[in-house]
Design a protein around this motif. Structure first.
Motif, PDB file in Angstrom:
ATOM      1  N   MET A   1       0.845  -1.193   0.000  1.00 19.57           N
ATOM      2  CA  MET A   1       0.000   0.000   0.000  1.00 19.57           C
ATOM      3  C   MET A   1       0.880   1.242   0.000  1.00 19.57           C
TER       4      MET A   1
ATOM      5  N   PHE B   1       1.114   4.762   1.026  1.00 21.75           N
ATOM      6  CA  PHE B   1       0.410   5.629   1.956  1.00 21.75           C
ATOM      7  C   PHE B   1       0.496   7.098   1.534  1.00 21.75           C
ATOM      8  N   GLN B   2      -0.587   7.815   1.766  1.00 21.37           N
ATOM      9  CA  GLN B   2      -0.594   9.268   1.586  1.00 21.37           C
ATOM     10  C   GLN B   2      -0.159   9.895   2.912  1.00 21.37           C
TER      11      GLN B   2
ATOM     12  N   LEU C   1      -0.793  10.067   8.649  1.00 22.59           N
ATOM     13  CA  LEU C   1      -1.602   9.568   7.536  1.00 22.59           C
ATOM     14  C   LEU C   1      -2.680  10.596   7.193  1.00 22.59           C
TER      15      LEU C   1
ATOM     16  N   ASN D   1      -4.909  10.254   4.656  1.00 21.76           N
ATOM     17  CA  ASN D   1      -6.079   9.628   4.042  1.00 21.76           C
ATOM     18  C   ASN D   1      -6.766   8.742   5.077  1.00 21.76           C
TER      19      ASN D   1
ATOM     20  N   GLN E   1      -7.254   5.011   4.164  1.00 20.16           N
ATOM     21  CA  GLN E   1      -6.051   4.182   4.232  1.00 20.16           C
ATOM     22  C   GLN E   1      -5.737   3.794   5.674  1.00 20.16           C
TER      23      GLN E   1
ATOM     24  N   GLN F   1      -8.055   1.002   6.628  1.00 21.25           N
ATOM     25  CA  GLN F   1      -7.669  -0.242   5.964  1.00 21.25           C
ATOM     26  C   GLN F   1      -6.464  -0.872   6.648  1.00 21.25           C
TER      27      GLN F   1
END
Length: 264
Positions: free
Chosen positions: A1, A3-4, A20, A22, A25, A28
């Motif tokens: 993944m 990540f943003q 983080l 987002n 995300q 999740q």
């Protein structure tokens, strides 16, 4: 993944904390890792082999004094002293992430004079069941943090506990869920004892967004650095005592045991 990431912060010792940006995300990531703790090492048939069961049980803590937990024993000793100063001979504890009774074993070894009343919730049913077998005089329940916040007085068997305990558990939770757990704990106890990662305890990196980090750089086991001090003070816990770990072990660096008290 991929990540943003918003803000980043390097602790100068090889660990990077990442905000983080987002929320999806973050959720999740949390759900993915929770699935591991609830179903750990299950095979394709949904069962854990007998050999793996034995290995998991054998791997559990005997008590809180060994490597990585040097600060937990003195914090628990402090909690015992506080209750004894009030003239109590007993101590009631509710714990999440109770495994198969490491806390019970700790008190049997170091504080056998304490009349312990214990309710433990553990995400992995195997460990909760093993704890119930080993210590039938205490209560063990399989369940997650989400289950804990829904417990009733009837479920717990009492209205109040002397202590809420979580050792290395809240760092697995998103900040909003960690706060829900602490809020639930504050409804049933005026003493909260935890061992956790405190780089973001006052919101130094982020006050609201999840801040994640790798347990060991280069691995994909992520934890969350939550603003525990802000959370606790908002719940009325004005007195917080910390004992920080001093360790070169990258898994332990940045941890502390802490005790929070609320006056009524």
């Amino acid at each position: 993944m991929a990540f943003q990431i918003g803000a980043r912060w390097d602790d100068g010792l090889g660990r990077t904390y990442m905000e983080l940006s987002n929320p999806m995300q973050a959720t999740q990531l949390y759900e993915h890792q929770k699935a591991f703790w609830v179903t750990r090492n299950q095979g394709g048939d949904g069962k854990i082999s007998a050999e793996m069961e034995a290995e998991i049980i054998a791997d559990q803590l005997s008590e809180y004094s060994g490597t990585g937990f040097e600060t937990t024993k003195p914090i628990l000793d402090r909690a015992v002293q506080l209750t004894q100063d009030r003239g109590q001979t007993g101590l009631s504890i509710v714990e999440i992430g109770a495994a198969n009774g490491g806390t019970v074993r700790h008190f049997e070894k170091f504080n056998p004079e304490v009349d312990l009343g214990f309710y433990g919730m553990e995400a992995l049913p195997l460990l909760a069941e093993d704890g119930a077998k080993k210590y039938p005089q205490h209560r063990f329940q399989a369940g997650t943090a989400e289950d804990f916040v829904e417990l009733t007085t009837e479920d717990l068997g009492r209205e109040r506990f002397d202590m809420f305990l979580a050792s290395g558990v809240l760092c697995m939770l998103l900040p909003e869920l960690a706060f829900m757990v602490l809020r639930k704990a504050s409804e049933i106890s005026d003493m909260i004892v935890c061992r956790d990662y405190l780089a973001n305890k006052g919101g130094e990196i982020s006050r609201k967004r999840p801040v994640m980090f790798e347990l060991v750089p280069g691995h994909t086991h992520y934890l969350f650095a939550n603003p525990y001090e802000l959370m606790l003070r908002s719940l009325g816990f004005s007195r917080i005592e910390y004992i920080f770990e001093e360790s070169a072990d990258p898994r332990i660096r940045g941890t502390a045991s802490f005790l929070a008290l609320r006056s009524r």
